[in-house]
Motif scaffolding. Structure first.
Motif, PDB file in Angstrom:
ATOM      1  N   THR A  71       0.836  -1.312   0.100  1.00  0.00           N
ATOM      2  CA  THR A  71      -0.104   0.233  -0.105  1.00  0.00           C
ATOM      3  C   THR A  71       0.775   1.389  -0.095  1.00  0.00           C
ATOM      4  O   THR A  71       2.144   1.032   0.498  1.00  0.00           O
ATOM      5  CB  THR A  71      -0.861  -0.007   1.129  1.00  0.00           C
ATOM      6  N   TYR A  72       0.276   2.237  -0.449  1.00  0.00           N
ATOM      7  CA  TYR A  72       1.093   3.714  -0.315  1.00  0.00           C
ATOM      8  C   TYR A  72       1.437   3.833   0.918  1.00  0.00           C
ATOM      9  O   TYR A  72       2.649   4.232   1.304  1.00  0.00           O
ATOM     10  CB  TYR A  72       0.255   4.690  -0.930  1.00  0.00           C
ATOM     11  N   ARG A  73       0.768   3.714   2.164  1.00  0.00           N
ATOM     12  CA  ARG A  73       1.277   3.729   3.438  1.00  0.00           C
ATOM     13  C   ARG A  73       2.351   2.834   3.683  1.00  0.00           C
ATOM     14  O   ARG A  73       3.367   3.276   4.731  1.00  0.00           O
ATOM     15  CB  ARG A  73       0.160   3.526   4.343  1.00  0.00           C
ATOM     16  N   GLN A  74       2.309   1.765   3.342  1.00  0.00           N
ATOM     17  CA  GLN A  74       3.431   0.717   3.922  1.00  0.00           C
ATOM     18  C   GLN A  74       4.630   1.286   3.107  1.00  0.00           C
ATOM     19  O   GLN A  74       5.999   1.369   3.670  1.00  0.00           O
ATOM     20  CB  GLN A  74       3.292  -0.755   3.062  1.00  0.00           C
ATOM     21  N   LEU A  75       4.808   1.894   1.903  1.00  0.00           N
ATOM     22  CA  LEU A  75       5.887   2.526   1.097  1.00  0.00           C
ATOM     23  C   LEU A  75       6.432   3.569   1.984  1.00  0.00           C
ATOM     24  O   LEU A  75       7.706   3.765   2.118  1.00  0.00           O
ATOM     25  CB  LEU A  75       5.491   2.677  -0.213  1.00  0.00           C
ATOM     26  N   ILE A  76       5.549   4.425   2.608  1.00  0.00           N
ATOM     27  CA  ILE A  76       6.053   5.578   3.424  1.00  0.00           C
ATOM     28  C   ILE A  76       6.627   4.968   4.656  1.00  0.00           C
ATOM     29  O   ILE A  76       7.714   5.488   5.057  1.00  0.00           O
ATOM     30  CB  ILE A  76       5.042   6.581   3.636  1.00  0.00           C
ATOM     31  N   ASP A  77       6.049   4.166   5.148  1.00  0.00           N
ATOM     32  CA  ASP A  77       6.355   3.478   6.768  1.00  0.00           C
ATOM     33  C   ASP A  77       7.546   2.698   6.449  1.00  0.00           C
ATOM     34  O   ASP A  77       8.151   2.636   7.440  1.00  0.00           O
ATOM     35  CB  ASP A  77       5.492   2.612   7.367  1.00  0.00           C
ATOM     36  N   TRP A  78       7.700   2.177   5.449  1.00  0.00           N
ATOM     37  CA  TRP A  78       9.063   1.473   4.983  1.00  0.00           C
ATOM     38  C   TRP A  78      10.360   2.316   5.454  1.00  0.00           C
ATOM     39  O   TRP A  78      11.223   1.993   6.266  1.00  0.00           O
ATOM     40  CB  TRP A  78       9.225   1.026   3.540  1.00  0.00           C
ATOM     41  N   VAL A  79      10.165   3.482   5.039  1.00  0.00           N
ATOM     42  CA  VAL A  79      11.413   4.537   5.471  1.00  0.00           C
ATOM     43  C   VAL A  79      11.052   5.028   6.914  1.00  0.00           C
ATOM     44  O   VAL A  79      12.085   5.222   7.861  1.00  0.00           O
ATOM     45  CB  VAL A  79      11.448   5.566   4.242  1.00  0.00           C
ATOM     46  N   LEU A  80       9.708   5.770   6.996  1.00  0.00           N
ATOM     47  CA  LEU A  80       9.544   6.557   8.216  1.00  0.00           C
ATOM     48  C   LEU A  80       9.644   5.557   9.488  1.00  0.00           C
ATOM     49  O   LEU A  80      10.426   6.097  10.515  1.00  0.00           O
ATOM     50  CB  LEU A  80       8.093   6.942   8.308  1.00  0.00           C
ATOM     51  N   ILE A  81       9.282   4.216   9.557  1.00  0.00           N
ATOM     52  CA  ILE A  81       9.279   3.295  10.710  1.00  0.00           C
ATOM     53  C   ILE A  81      10.233   2.530  10.679  1.00  0.00           C
ATOM     54  O   ILE A  81      11.083   2.248  11.690  1.00  0.00           O
ATOM     55  CB  ILE A  81       7.799   2.998  11.007  1.00  0.00           C
ATOM     56  N   HIS A  82      10.100   1.841   9.687  1.00  0.00           N
ATOM     57  CA  HIS A  82      11.194   0.355   9.554  1.00  0.00           C
ATOM     58  C   HIS A  82      12.546   0.934   9.097  1.00  0.00           C
ATOM     59  O   HIS A  82      13.432  -0.158   9.449  1.00  0.00           O
ATOM     60  CB  HIS A  82      10.505  -0.504   8.814  1.00  0.00           C
ATOM     61  N   SER A  83      12.915   1.840   8.840  1.00  0.00           N
ATOM     62  CA  SER A  83      14.194   2.126   8.741  1.00  0.00           C
ATOM     63  C   SER A  83      14.782   2.989   9.803  1.00  0.00           C
ATOM     64  O   SER A  83      15.357   4.217   9.458  1.00  0.00           O
ATOM     65  CB  SER A  83      14.418   3.006   7.299  1.00  0.00           C
TER      66      SER A  83
END
Length: 107
Positions: A71-83
């Motif tokens: 999802t679009y949110r997952q793509l953002i969260d990949w960098v914001l949260i999981h990186s």
């Protein structure tokens, strides 16, 4: 990836070190067929940030291709949260500042 083709990896890193070149990171998870939260992509991102710096990386959606797997949110969260290995300033560079600099002010 460096494990896939070391020669191409080295060329990409050298290219990314040029002043007028930015590297897009958005398709990394899908190109690695990496399920969310994209741990393999994070391993690669960590190496790239260390080698060329966050000020040379740009995030975007790479839609519609990436939306087949995330999802679009997952793509953002990949960098914001999981990186979590990159600082808030580095995240701002990747997600916003670098694109603004390149697209609005010509790099």
């Amino acid at each position: 990836t460096p494990e896939g083709d070391e020669v191409l990896w080295q060329k990409m890193i050298r290219l990314g070190l040029n002043e007028n070149v930015y590297l897009g990171i958005s398709a990394m998870p899908i190109l690695l067929n990496d399920p969310y939260p994209c741990n393999a992509a994070n391993d690669l991102l960590k190496r790239i940030v260390k080698l060329i710096g966050s000020n040379k990386l740009i995030w975007g959606t790479d839609a519609p291709t990436t939306l087949k797997m995330y999802t679009y949110r997952q793509l953002i969260d990949w960098v914001l949260i999981h990186s979590d290995f990159i600082s808030e300033v580095e995240k701002e560079n990747i997600l916003f500042n670098n694109a603004e600099k390149l697209y609005l002010y010509g790099g």
